[in-house]
Design an enzyme around this catalytic site. Structure first.
Site, PDB file in Angstrom:
ATOM      1  N   SER A 165       0.846  -1.196   0.000  1.00 32.28           N
ATOM      2  CA  SER A 165       0.000   0.000   0.000  1.00 32.28           C
ATOM      3  C   SER A 165       0.878   1.243   0.000  1.00 32.28           C
ATOM      4  CB  SER A 165      -0.878  -0.024   1.256  1.00 32.28           C
ATOM      5  OG  SER A 165      -1.341   1.258   1.588  1.00 32.28           O
ATOM      6  N   TYR A 178      -2.419  -0.408  10.236  1.00 28.23           N
ATOM      7  CA  TYR A 178      -2.477  -0.757   8.810  1.00 28.23           C
ATOM      8  C   TYR A 178      -1.196  -0.306   8.118  1.00 28.23           C
ATOM      9  CZ  TYR A 178      -4.453  -1.177   4.073  1.00 28.23           C
ATOM     10  OH  TYR A 178      -4.691  -1.521   2.761  1.00 28.23           O
TER      11      TYR A 178
HETATM   12  P1  NAD Z   1     -12.106  -5.893   0.293  1.00 28.81           P
HETATM   13  O1  NAD Z   1     -12.469  -5.545   1.694  1.00 28.81           O
HETATM   14  O2  NAD Z   1     -13.025  -5.536  -0.816  1.00 28.81           O
HETATM   15  O3  NAD Z   1     -11.792  -7.455   0.199  1.00 28.81           O
HETATM   16  C1  NAD Z   1     -11.073  -8.158   1.168  1.00 28.81           C
HETATM   17  C2  NAD Z   1     -11.595  -9.582   1.173  1.00 28.81           C
HETATM   18  O4  NAD Z   1     -10.806 -10.327   2.117  1.00 28.81           O
HETATM   19  C3  NAD Z   1     -13.050  -9.698   1.616  1.00 28.81           C
HETATM   20  O5  NAD Z   1     -13.797 -10.422   0.660  1.00 28.81           O
HETATM   21  C4  NAD Z   1     -12.972 -10.438   2.960  1.00 28.81           C
HETATM   22  O6  NAD Z   1     -14.072 -11.303   3.192  1.00 28.81           O
HETATM   23  C5  NAD Z   1     -11.680 -11.211   2.814  1.00 28.81           C
HETATM   24  N1  NAD Z   1     -11.105 -11.560   4.110  1.00 28.81           N
HETATM   25  C6  NAD Z   1     -11.059 -10.792   5.237  1.00 28.81           C
HETATM   26  N2  NAD Z   1     -10.496 -11.481   6.239  1.00 28.81           N
HETATM   27  C7  NAD Z   1     -10.166 -12.703   5.746  1.00 28.81           C
HETATM   28  C8  NAD Z   1      -9.567 -13.860   6.306  1.00 28.81           C
HETATM   29  N3  NAD Z   1      -9.192 -13.885   7.583  1.00 28.81           N
HETATM   30  N4  NAD Z   1      -9.395 -14.936   5.521  1.00 28.81           N
HETATM   31  C9  NAD Z   1      -9.785 -14.928   4.228  1.00 28.81           C
HETATM   32  N5  NAD Z   1     -10.364 -13.858   3.638  1.00 28.81           N
HETATM   33  C10 NAD Z   1     -10.558 -12.760   4.386  1.00 28.81           C
HETATM   34  O7  NAD Z   1     -10.651  -5.237   0.074  1.00 28.81           O
HETATM   35  P2  NAD Z   1      -9.912  -4.815  -1.260  1.00 28.81           P
HETATM   36  O8  NAD Z   1     -10.074  -3.350  -1.419  1.00 28.81           O
HETATM   37  O9  NAD Z   1     -10.273  -5.714  -2.387  1.00 28.81           O
HETATM   38  O10 NAD Z   1      -8.397  -5.041  -0.812  1.00 28.81           O
HETATM   39  C11 NAD Z   1      -7.630  -6.182  -1.179  1.00 28.81           C
HETATM   40  C12 NAD Z   1      -6.201  -5.949  -0.711  1.00 28.81           C
HETATM   41  O11 NAD Z   1      -5.683  -4.746  -1.263  1.00 28.81           O
HETATM   42  C13 NAD Z   1      -6.062  -5.793   0.812  1.00 28.81           C
HETATM   43  O12 NAD Z   1      -4.854  -6.360   1.220  1.00 28.81           O
HETATM   44  C14 NAD Z   1      -6.005  -4.293   0.995  1.00 28.81           C
HETATM   45  O13 NAD Z   1      -5.350  -3.955   2.192  1.00 28.81           O
HETATM   46  C15 NAD Z   1      -5.203  -3.906  -0.227  1.00 28.81           C
HETATM   47  N6  NAD Z   1      -5.333  -2.526  -0.653  1.00 28.81           N
HETATM   48  C16 NAD Z   1      -6.527  -1.989  -1.006  1.00 28.81           C
HETATM   49  C17 NAD Z   1      -6.585  -0.669  -1.428  1.00 28.81           C
HETATM   50  C18 NAD Z   1      -7.879  -0.032  -1.829  1.00 28.81           C
HETATM   51  O14 NAD Z   1      -7.893   1.186  -2.038  1.00 28.81           O
HETATM   52  N7  NAD Z   1      -8.964  -0.777  -1.985  1.00 28.81           N
HETATM   53  C19 NAD Z   1      -5.423   0.095  -1.489  1.00 28.81           C
HETATM   54  C20 NAD Z   1      -4.219  -0.491  -1.123  1.00 28.81           C
HETATM   55  C21 NAD Z   1      -4.179  -1.793  -0.720  1.00 28.81           C
END
Ligand code: NAD
Length: 283
Positions: A165, A178
């Site tokens: 991130s 985070y």
């Molecule tokens: P999201 O919340 O849409 O999806 C995360 C998924 O992980 C969910 O479906 C949830 O059910 C699942 N999950 C949570 N805990 C879990 C566990 N213990 N075991 C298995 N599955 C589990 O998030 P996203 O936006 O798609 O993010 C995906 C990745 O990208 C994450 O690592 C997030 O930190 C990172 N990220 C996101 C952004 C953003 O802007 N969306 C930016 C930088 C990094």
């Protein structure tokens, strides 16, 4: 040619954690369109199943949903056995499960001596919230890697992609756990790249800029989810391209890193995909 370019993942088994979520569901669709069999792991089985159903409409039998907790090794091991029976061993692992939690978020950006008692300051953050976020992101990447990487050794083109991130480069205010956990992910990515370098597994990461998703919509927008919050406005002002990104805009970076031909000598890098955010000093 697929809209995702000329990459070819035919016959590969791609295991994706957090596959029911916004970003990883998009990556999963791309891999399936390019020929891969995709194993969609998520704590939320329904979410993973609906992604699998959508993929299978266009690419029959290429996607399967598995309920799995990335924080429980036994759960990961059991799912690994199912995936091997369904598709064969993992070739490419995308560690996508992760996120922040309000319990690990302060209300204020800067500390001051006259804070209202109601404000959740740094001093009121509870260990349980910090631990939850740290574990989900860090252990939630390390444990699946322990379970899946063992059998990736010796498989041509094997590689791992983690999701870091912007917080890993410079921490954002309010979200210390985070930020720290994502910095740890970048560090672990480099560690794994070195550790597995003699056994043919590459390990890289992407560091997405700011995209709107379930986990951050309340930070980026007011309650109407249309008007930018002061924080959302700051982000846009510090993103030279002047907008939030879209999940689809991360796909090119993921596919490049995963492609054993295009990225055969790429190991231990963290690619920022951020509209220029990390390159901009604000001046
Ligand atoms: P999201 O919340 O849409 O999806 C995360 C998924 O992980 C969910 O479906 C949830 O059910 C699942 N999950 C949570 N805990 C879990 C566990 N213990 N075991 C298995 N599955 C589990 O998030 P996203 O936006 O798609 O993010 C995906 C990745 O990208 C994450 O690592 C997030 O930190 C990172 N990220 C996101 C952004 C953003 O802007 N969306 C930016 C930088 C990094």
């Amino acid at each position: 040619m697929s809209k995702f370019g000329k990459h070819d993942f035919t016959g590969k088994t791609v295991v994706l954690t957090g596959a029911g979520g916004v970003l990883v569901s998009t990556f999963s669709e791309a891999f399936a369109q390019l020929g891969a069999n995709v194993a969609l792991l998520d704590l939320n089985r329904e979410a993973a199943q609906s992604v699998a159903d959508k993929i299978n409409q266009n690419n029959p039998n290429q996607a399967k949903a598995y309920e799995c907790n990335v924080l429980e090794k036994e759960s990961l091991k059991a799912v690994n056995e199912q995936i091997k029976a369904d598709f064969g061993p993992c070739d490419i692992l995308i560690n996508g499960a992760g996120g922040n939690n309000p319990k690990a978020t302060t209300d204020n950006e800067f500390h001051s001596e006259d804070l209202d008692k109601e404000v959740k300051s740094f001093f009121n953050l509870e260990e349980t919230g910090i631990e939850f976020v740290f574990n989900l992101n860090f252990l939630g990447t390390l444990l699946p890697t322990q379970v899946f990487a063992k059998e990736m050794i010796g498989r041509p083109g094997a590689n791992i992609i983690n999701i870091s991130s912007m917080n890993a480069l410079t921490p954002l205010t309010k979200i210390p756990a985070y930020s720290g956990a994502k910095a740890a992910i970048s560090n672990l990515t480099q560690w794994l790249a070195v550790h597995f370098s003699k056994v043919g597994i590459r390990c890289n990461a992407i560091a997405p800029g700011f995209l709107v998703s379930k986990q951050n919509i309340d930070l980026l927008f007011e309650a109407d989810h249309e008007t930018l919050s002061p924080r959302g406005e700051k982000i846009i002002n510090n993103t030279p391209m002047g907008r939030f990104g879209k999940a689809e805009e991360l796909v090119g970076g993921i596919l490049f890193l995963a492609d054993e031909t295009a990225a055969s000598f790429v190991n231990g890098v963290i690619i920022a995909i951020d509209g220029g955010f990390s390159a901009y000093s604000g001046v």
